[in-house]
Design an enzyme around this catalytic site. Structure first.
Site, PDB file in Angstrom:
ATOM      1  N   HIS A   1      81.641 -12.867  30.231  1.00 24.96           N
ATOM      2  CA  HIS A   1      82.201 -12.611  29.244  1.00 24.96           C
ATOM      3  C   HIS A   1      80.125 -12.373  28.631  1.00 24.96           C
ATOM      4  O   HIS A   1      79.468 -13.250  28.106  1.00 24.96           O
ATOM      5  CB  HIS A   1      82.706 -12.964  28.337  1.00 24.96           C
ATOM      6  CG  HIS A   1      84.203 -12.520  29.037  1.00 24.96           C
ATOM      7  ND1 HIS A   1      84.598 -12.009  29.587  1.00 24.96           N
ATOM      8  CD2 HIS A   1      85.121 -13.754  28.829  1.00 24.96           C
ATOM      9  CE1 HIS A   1      85.822 -11.792  29.793  1.00 24.96           C
ATOM     10  NE2 HIS A   1      86.089 -13.189  29.208  1.00 24.96           N
ATOM     11  N   THR A   2      79.579 -10.900  28.089  1.00 26.91           N
ATOM     12  CA  THR A   2      78.642 -11.129  27.460  1.00 26.91           C
ATOM     13  C   THR A   2      79.308 -10.860  25.594  1.00 26.91           C
ATOM     14  O   THR A   2      79.854  -9.612  25.513  1.00 26.91           O
ATOM     15  CB  THR A   2      77.871  -9.588  27.569  1.00 26.91           C
ATOM     16  OG1 THR A   2      77.886  -9.518  29.282  1.00 26.91           O
ATOM     17  CG2 THR A   2      76.628  -9.881  26.990  1.00 26.91           C
TER      18      THR A   2
ATOM     19  N   THR B   1      89.983 -12.070  43.500  1.00 26.96           N
ATOM     20  CA  THR B   1      89.607 -13.125  42.558  1.00 26.96           C
ATOM     21  C   THR B   1      91.098 -13.638  43.356  1.00 26.96           C
ATOM     22  O   THR B   1      91.812 -13.525  43.362  1.00 26.96           O
ATOM     23  CB  THR B   1      89.317 -13.326  41.123  1.00 26.96           C
ATOM     24  OG1 THR B   1      88.773 -14.512  41.293  1.00 26.96           O
ATOM     25  CG2 THR B   1      90.503 -13.447  40.739  1.00 26.96           C
TER      26      THR B   1
ATOM     27  N   GLY C   1      84.177  -9.043  26.343  1.00 34.61           N
ATOM     28  CA  GLY C   1      83.746 -10.562  25.980  1.00 34.61           C
ATOM     29  C   GLY C   1      83.817  -9.757  24.263  1.00 34.61           C
ATOM     30  O   GLY C   1      84.172 -10.352  23.411  1.00 34.61           O
TER      31      GLY C   1
ATOM     32  N   THR D   1      81.318 -14.723  44.309  1.00 29.95           N
ATOM     33  CA  THR D   1      79.818 -15.438  43.225  1.00 29.95           C
ATOM     34  C   THR D   1      79.739 -16.741  43.445  1.00 29.95           C
ATOM     35  O   THR D   1      78.566 -17.076  43.303  1.00 29.95           O
ATOM     36  CB  THR D   1      80.179 -15.151  41.672  1.00 29.95           C
ATOM     37  OG1 THR D   1      81.071 -16.006  42.001  1.00 29.95           O
ATOM     38  CG2 THR D   1      80.995 -13.750  41.529  1.00 29.95           C
TER      39      THR D   1
ATOM     40  N   LEU E   1      80.978   4.152  25.930  1.00 27.37           N
ATOM     41  CA  LEU E   1      80.716   5.703  25.476  1.00 27.37           C
ATOM     42  C   LEU E   1      79.674   5.931  25.110  1.00 27.37           C
ATOM     43  O   LEU E   1      78.947   7.280  25.733  1.00 27.37           O
ATOM     44  CB  LEU E   1      81.831   6.123  25.024  1.00 27.37           C
ATOM     45  CG  LEU E   1      81.819   7.258  24.429  1.00 27.37           C
ATOM     46  CD1 LEU E   1      82.663   8.374  25.725  1.00 27.37           C
ATOM     47  CD2 LEU E   1      82.488   8.356  23.333  1.00 27.37           C
TER      48      LEU E   1
ATOM     49  N   ALA F   1      82.869 -15.382  36.616  1.00 30.03           N
ATOM     50  CA  ALA F   1      82.358 -14.493  35.648  1.00 30.03           C
ATOM     51  C   ALA F   1      81.821 -13.967  34.533  1.00 30.03           C
ATOM     52  O   ALA F   1      82.654 -15.094  34.612  1.00 30.03           O
ATOM     53  CB  ALA F   1      83.702 -13.166  35.877  1.00 30.03           C
TER      54      ALA F   1
ATOM     55  N   GLY G   1      86.590  -5.770  36.589  1.00 26.29           N
ATOM     56  CA  GLY G   1      86.423  -6.640  35.179  1.00 26.29           C
ATOM     57  C   GLY G   1      84.261  -5.757  34.884  1.00 26.29           C
ATOM     58  O   GLY G   1      83.979  -5.102  35.208  1.00 26.29           O
ATOM     59  N   ASP G   2      84.018  -7.117  34.084  1.00 21.57           N
ATOM     60  CA  ASP G   2      83.145  -6.099  33.420  1.00 21.57           C
ATOM     61  C   ASP G   2      82.796  -4.918  32.453  1.00 21.57           C
ATOM     62  O   ASP G   2      82.253  -4.299  32.237  1.00 21.57           O
ATOM     63  CB  ASP G   2      81.880  -5.814  34.586  1.00 21.57           C
ATOM     64  CG  ASP G   2      81.479  -7.380  35.708  1.00 21.57           C
ATOM     65  OD1 ASP G   2      81.446  -8.401  35.411  1.00 21.57           O
ATOM     66  OD2 ASP G   2      81.564  -6.098  36.677  1.00 21.57           O
ATOM     67  N   GLU G   3      84.393  -4.818  31.523  1.00 25.79           N
ATOM     68  CA  GLU G   3      84.624  -3.612  31.341  1.00 25.79           C
ATOM     69  C   GLU G   3      84.005  -3.964  30.033  1.00 25.79           C
ATOM     70  O   GLU G   3      84.224  -3.265  28.626  1.00 25.79           O
ATOM     71  CB  GLU G   3      86.050  -3.617  31.013  1.00 25.79           C
ATOM     72  CG  GLU G   3      86.693  -3.021  32.731  1.00 25.79           C
ATOM     73  CD  GLU G   3      87.607  -4.438  32.893  1.00 25.79           C
ATOM     74  OE1 GLU G   3      87.161  -5.509  32.381  1.00 25.79           O
ATOM     75  OE2 GLU G   3      88.440  -4.304  34.284  1.00 25.79           O
TER      76      GLU G   3
HETATM   77  P1  GDP Z   1      83.145  -8.207  30.319  1.00 24.10           P
HETATM   78  O1  GDP Z   1      83.137  -9.680  31.955  1.00 24.10           O
HETATM   79  O2  GDP Z   1      84.585  -7.174  30.729  1.00 24.10           O
HETATM   80  O3  GDP Z   1      83.470  -9.348  28.935  1.00 24.10           O
HETATM   81  O4  GDP Z   1      81.753  -7.818  31.007  1.00 24.10           O
HETATM   82  P2  GDP Z   1      80.594  -7.735  30.640  1.00 24.10           P
HETATM   83  O5  GDP Z   1      79.872  -8.480  29.371  1.00 24.10           O
HETATM   84  O6  GDP Z   1      80.143  -8.320  31.640  1.00 24.10           O
HETATM   85  O7  GDP Z   1      79.830  -6.547  30.280  1.00 24.10           O
HETATM   86  C1  GDP Z   1      79.950  -5.890  28.701  1.00 24.10           C
HETATM   87  C2  GDP Z   1      78.738  -5.243  28.504  1.00 24.10           C
HETATM   88  O8  GDP Z   1      78.794  -3.859  27.876  1.00 24.10           O
HETATM   89  C3  GDP Z   1      77.920  -6.091  28.239  1.00 24.10           C
HETATM   90  O9  GDP Z   1      76.150  -6.327  28.765  1.00 24.10           O
HETATM   91  C4  GDP Z   1      78.179  -5.459  26.508  1.00 24.10           C
HETATM   92  O10 GDP Z   1      76.694  -5.949  26.056  1.00 24.10           O
HETATM   93  C5  GDP Z   1      78.428  -3.937  27.035  1.00 24.10           C
HETATM   94  N1  GDP Z   1      78.929  -3.518  26.192  1.00 24.10           N
HETATM   95  C6  GDP Z   1      80.119  -3.367  25.509  1.00 24.10           C
HETATM   96  N2  GDP Z   1      80.324  -2.930  25.339  1.00 24.10           N
HETATM   97  C7  GDP Z   1      79.208  -1.873  25.063  1.00 24.10           C
HETATM   98  C8  GDP Z   1      78.915  -0.797  25.250  1.00 24.10           C
HETATM   99  O11 GDP Z   1      79.863   0.230  24.627  1.00 24.10           O
HETATM  100  N3  GDP Z   1      77.751  -0.185  24.730  1.00 24.10           N
HETATM  101  C9  GDP Z   1      77.212  -0.493  25.374  1.00 24.10           C
HETATM  102  N4  GDP Z   1      75.882   0.346  25.469  1.00 24.10           N
HETATM  103  N5  GDP Z   1      77.195  -1.770  25.616  1.00 24.10           N
HETATM  104  C10 GDP Z   1      78.484  -2.700  25.953  1.00 24.10           C
END
Ligand code: GDP
Length: 424
Positions: free
Chosen positions: A41-42, A240, A17, A130, A333, A39, A12-14
């Site tokens: 998504h940002t 989960t 979002g 959580t 990256l 969970a 997760g958190d990949e």
């Molecule tokens: P999700 O649950 O898979 O949507 O992942 P999250 O949103 O919890 O975590 C991803 C975090 O990495 C967020 O804070 C995004 O804004 C940030 N993010 C996503 N892609 C990139 C990227 O390519 N570079 C950087 N620096 N941050 C990223």
């Protein structure tokens, strides 16, 4: 017609979002099909920065219909908070762009209570919940002891159904955990408040989706968490309580006949994990601190520092297979730019024997990483928008992962903003 799922390959958190936010422009409908408020998504876009837990990430796109399917743990409190937060930033949100399945079960106040009580009972053997009530909720769903959102339209039936459930649930609360019972008055007050708020959104989304699909609308299925947290194929019992794999999308969304033309698996350029359980490439100490700081690796929901480490190709290959991904998105990256050399885990050693296969959960605790070190690129890559604009070492890193995992990396993300992306 072209349907796609966006799913997590790892824990997760990949960055799902940000990928959904990017790709929703190509779809008419975005559907969440599992999970709940556990969970986040940002999403960062013109409206600001949002941590979405339940709302589909298509909510910011005009003309996109967003659906919470029957497979979702319908956490009315979290959902309502999100609706208000998003509206406060000027995003138009109403039944014209958000619908909730009448067959989604309501996450009730005792689910969150029981989640906390059980984690406290487990002490140092806790699963790392959580505490959003997800495990008790899905347990009850399998026992058929939940209330469906559509029951809000049948008040007398709802009242007697809730009374039956309350009697049963209070036995567990009081006799197993020694906690205070939930009162019927409190429960009815809760339902009157959140039920009324949700009602305008609740309808037969299955029928709506069937018609939309027949009319050729493009549907994007949005998953939460990742393959390693999938209830059936993840690292049991540190999973989960729902199926985070793409194959569940047709069921959990309410469109059982849907075909997925594409499954886009999202994976980070390194590994992170929130919660407990085996994490083979975990770093500790200053190395971990540096990566955590560079990547801003703190939970979107809990603020907990995430566990971090190098890319794990064994786990990522397994996750890619279980998701049946047709293409990958490699995110973050840019975060690795500070490293001179970048280790990647190419195999595991389990009890002295090297293997390419992801072990059975009980054997995973004995797995050690076998690393290969790749050269770093030593410069900021966040401004790159074309493949050729990436330094050679960064391209080599991406291609190394692609070969090892056996799936095309179509998207390379170099920043959190919508346009910080390279499409190959
Ligand atoms: P999700 O649950 O898979 O949507 O992942 P999250 O949103 O919890 O975590 C991803 C975090 O990495 C967020 O804070 C995004 O804004 C940030 N993010 C996503 N892609 C990139 C990227 O390519 N570079 C950087 N620096 N941050 C990223």
């Amino acid at each position: 017609m072209s349907n796609a799922a966006i799913v997590g390959i790892n824990w997760g958190d990949e960055g799902k979002g940000r990928m959904v936010d990017l790709l929703t422009g190509d779809y008419d409908v975005v559907v969440r099909y599992q999970g709940g408020g556990n969970a986040g998504h940002t999403v960062i876009n013109d409206y600001g920065k949002f941590a979405l837990h339940l709302l589909p990430s298509g909510i910011f796109r005009p003309g996109v219909m967003n659906i919470l399917g029957n497979g979702v743990a319908l956490d009315a409190e979290n959902l309502w908070n999100e609706i208000e937060t998003v509206r406060a930033k000027g995003v138009p949100l109403g039944p014209e762009n958000l619908r909730v399945s009448e067959r989604a079960s309501l996450l009730l106040p005792w689910h969150r209570l029981l989640d906390g009580l059980e984690e406290a009972r487990l002490k140092d053997k806790k699963y790392g919940s959580t505490k959003q009530g997800i495990a008790p909720f899905y347990g009850d769903k399998y026992q058929k002891k939940t209330v469906l959102a559509g029951e809000l339209f049948y008040p007398e039936h709802l009242k007697s159904h809730l009374a039956d459930l309350l009697e049963w649930k209070n036995l567990t609360l009081t006799r197993v955990y020694g906690a205070e019972p939930v009162t019927m008055d409190a429960l009815l007050e809760w339902v009157a408040d959140y039920g009324e708020k949700l009602k305008p959104f609740v309808c037969d989304t299955s029928a709506w989706l069937r018609e939309a699909s027949a009319a050729g609308k493009r549907i994007l299925f949005e998953a939460q968490l990742g393959a390693l947290r999938d209830l059936d194929f993840g690292i049991h019992p540190y999973t989960t309580s729902s199926n985070a794999i793409a194959a569940f999308a047709p069921v959990g969304s309410g469109l059982p006949g849907a075909t997925l033309d594409e499954v886009i698996g999202v994976t980070k350029a390194y590994s992170t994990c929130v919660g407990e359980g085996p994490f083979v490439t975990e770093w500790f100490g200053p190395e971990a601190e540096a990566l955590r700081e560079e990547g801003g690796e703190y939970g979107a929901k809990t603020g907990r520092p995430r566990r971090v480490g190098p890319m794990d190709l064994v786990a990522t290959r397994y996750g890619t297979r279980m998701q049946a991904a047709t293409a990958l998105a490699l995110t973050k990256l840019d975060v690795l730019s500070y490293m001179q050399e970048i280790p990647v885990c190419v195999r595991y050693r389990v009890n002295g024997v090297e293997t390419d296969e992801f072990p059975f959960p009980a054997a995973l605790a004995d797995a050690e990483p076998v690393y290969q070190t790749l050269p770093g690129w030593g410069c900021d890559v966040s401004a790159a928008r074309k493949w050729e604009e990436l330094p050679q070492a960064a391209r080599d890193y991406v291609e190394f992962i692609e070969r090892a995992v056996g799936c095309h990396i179509r998207y390379v993300s170099v920043g959190p903003e919508r346009d910080s992306i390279i499409i190959r």
